[in-house]
Design an enzyme around this catalytic site. Structure first.
Site, PDB file in Angstrom:
ATOM      1  CG  HIS A  42      26.246  -8.085 -48.021  1.00 23.55           C
ATOM      2  ND1 HIS A  42      24.928  -7.763 -47.798  1.00 23.55           N
ATOM      3  CD2 HIS A  42      26.236  -9.257 -48.700  1.00 23.55           C
ATOM      4  CE1 HIS A  42      24.153  -8.720 -48.299  1.00 23.55           C
ATOM      5  NE2 HIS A  42      24.927  -9.637 -48.862  1.00 23.55           N
ATOM      6  CG  ASP A  44      26.320  -1.732 -51.709  1.00 24.12           C
ATOM      7  OD1 ASP A  44      26.024  -2.354 -50.658  1.00 24.12           O
ATOM      8  OD2 ASP A  44      25.638  -1.810 -52.753  1.00 24.12           O
ATOM      9  N   GLY A 128      16.263 -12.766 -60.243  1.00 26.52           N
ATOM     10  CA  GLY A 128      16.535 -13.388 -58.937  1.00 26.52           C
ATOM     11  C   GLY A 128      17.825 -14.180 -58.910  1.00 26.52           C
ATOM     12  N   GLY A 130      20.945 -12.768 -58.639  1.00 28.96           N
ATOM     13  CA  GLY A 130      22.063 -12.010 -58.072  1.00 28.96           C
ATOM     14  C   GLY A 130      22.780 -11.159 -59.106  1.00 28.96           C
ATOM     15  CB  SER A 133      16.627  -8.669 -62.879  1.00 26.81           C
ATOM     16  OG  SER A 133      16.226  -9.245 -61.667  1.00 26.81           O
ATOM     17  CG  ASP A 178      22.962  -4.083 -57.170  1.00 28.19           C
ATOM     18  OD1 ASP A 178      24.150  -4.380 -56.986  1.00 28.19           O
ATOM     19  OD2 ASP A 178      22.017  -4.640 -56.584  1.00 28.19           O
ATOM     20  CE1 TYR A 228      21.616  -6.159 -49.494  1.00 27.34           C
ATOM     21  CE2 TYR A 228      20.233  -4.397 -48.628  1.00 27.34           C
ATOM     22  CZ  TYR A 228      21.323  -4.807 -49.365  1.00 27.34           C
ATOM     23  OH  TYR A 228      22.140  -3.879 -49.963  1.00 27.34           O
TER      24      TYR A 228
END
Ligand code: GLA
Length: 389
Positions: A42, A44, A128, A130, A133, A178, A228
């Site tokens: 958290h 980025d 799902g 983490g 995907s 990601d 989020y």
């Protein structure tokens, strides 16, 4: 030549069979990577630092032009299809299709000559969990389009394009970790990324006698995506109160000055982020010095921050991390990725590895009724073209 594990080969065979049964032509193949993140969670979207790697859990894309103006997708793992014309790209109810259509839309908006194509895809990257995907989905298609239609984007540009697509088409205000990791990964390396400048450095991924193992809680709580967005807003609020562009610019002392102008919740979020940025730097120093105990200690500290200050953990994950804390030979563990479920990432001495996985799994099953899965991942080169048609 890339290496294919038996699991990769099974996926490729499945995707190939699906492609051949539904479409025609000789497809090009792209392999897109998931990612792990050692530390820097958290941070980025706060312009901070992260320490991820692309890993050997993949999505495979088989794709060929079809001579029409339609893009046709076959999601082999869930046996669903989605067809869309190039001039009708709008978000719909299927999340996976939105991730894909958003990428095409970015290419089209940039004036790249995308033509109709058929695409079958599937993978061994747990969804799902983490391990991102969704970024693999975005980056796999982005790389496929870039090669098939001579997009001319660099890997960094594609990571930014994919993030833009998440923001504007899918509606998720994610950071860039990601997508960057999926595209920029390097074998046996971690990526230290500055999310403000996108400067990065590769750091050898050497944890001595300790192994990284992921334990999948197999839960993914509904509130993950709304929470989020709320965290993103809370961080922006904290930055605005402190008069800075992002929390990256604050050290703990500077944050303290504004503490009483913030609600306790907003202060807690900010204090986690400010501390986490420092932990990324400390973790890199620990890795460079071969001080793996220190790296593990920092990971536990991150988990406490995510649990009590950032509040993105959940009872199932806390159960796994608490078990890890009390297990001799496990020197670090924390929730990985966005939170509210998914995997824990654990640093475990090689001599106790099997025992730890067996006992943690039994403990988890006993208290939750859920069978966990353990994954060992190697860091690998990022998303790539396997064969040109
Ligand atoms: C998700 C997002 C990333 C990052 C992590 C938390 O994976 O997509 O951008 O914010 O959560 O570190």
């Amino acid at each position: 030549m890339p290496q294919f594990s038996p699991s990769d080969q099974a996926v490729i065979a499945k995707v190939q069979a699906a492609f051949e049964s539904r479409f025609a032509g000789n497809p090009q193949w792209v392999r897109a990577c998931g990612r792990i993140n050692i530390i820097g969670e958290h941070t980025d979207y706060n312009d901070g630092f992260v320490l991820p790697a692309a890993v050997d859990k993949y999505l495979f894309f088989a794709m060929a032009e079809n001579g029409t103006d339609e893009c046709r997708f076959l999601a082999c793992d869930i046996n669903e299809e989605h067809n869309v014309r190039l001039n009708e790209l709008t978000p719909g109810p299927k999340l996976w299709a939105n991730y894909l259509m958003g990428i095409i839309k970015q290419f089209v908006q940039d004036g790249k000559g995308v033509r109709g194509f058929d695409c079958a895809f599937g993978g061994n990257l747990p969804i799902g969990s983490g391990m991102s995907s969704s970024a693999a989905l975005e980056c796999g298609l982005a790389w496929s389009l870039n090669t098939m239609f001579d997009g001319g984007y660099s890997r960094e540009q594609l990571a930014q394009l994919a993030q833009r697509s998440s923001h504007t088409f899918v509606g998720i205000p994610c950071g860039i970790m990601d997508q960057f990791a999926s595209l920029m990964g390097k074998e046996n390396q971690l990526i230290l990324l500055d999310c403000r400048s996108l400067d990065y450095a590769y750091i050898p991924f050497d944890t001595g006698n300790y192994r990284v193992v992921l334990l999948n809680s197999k839960v993914h709580h509904e509130l993950a995506s709304s929470a989020y967005s709320t965290r993103v807003k809370e961080c922006r609020e904290a930055a605005a109160i402190a008069g800075v562009k992002s929390l990256r610019e604050l050290n703990p002392e500077q944050l303290e000055v504004f503490r009483h102008h913030m609600s306790p919740t907003v202060y807690n979020r900010a204090s986690y982020v400010v501390a986490e940025n420092n932990r990324v730097m400390a973790a890199c120093a620990a890795l460079r010095n071969g001080d793996i105990m220190e790296l593990g200690r920092l990971m536990f500290e991150t988990h406490d921050g995510l649990r009590y200050l950032y509040e993105v953990s959940c009872p199932e994950i806390d159960l796994l991390v608490d078990f890890a804390k009390n297990f001799e030979g496990v020197i670090g563990a924390r929730v990985m990725g966005g939170g509210f479920g998914g995997c824990t990432i654990n640093l475990v001495h090689k001599d106790v590895l099997d025992n730890y996985i067996a006992q943690a799994s039994a403990h988890y099953l006993q208290h939750t009724g859920i069978r966990t899965e353990a994954y060992f991942t190697a860091s690998v080169n990022g998303t790539e073209l396997l064969a040109k048609k």
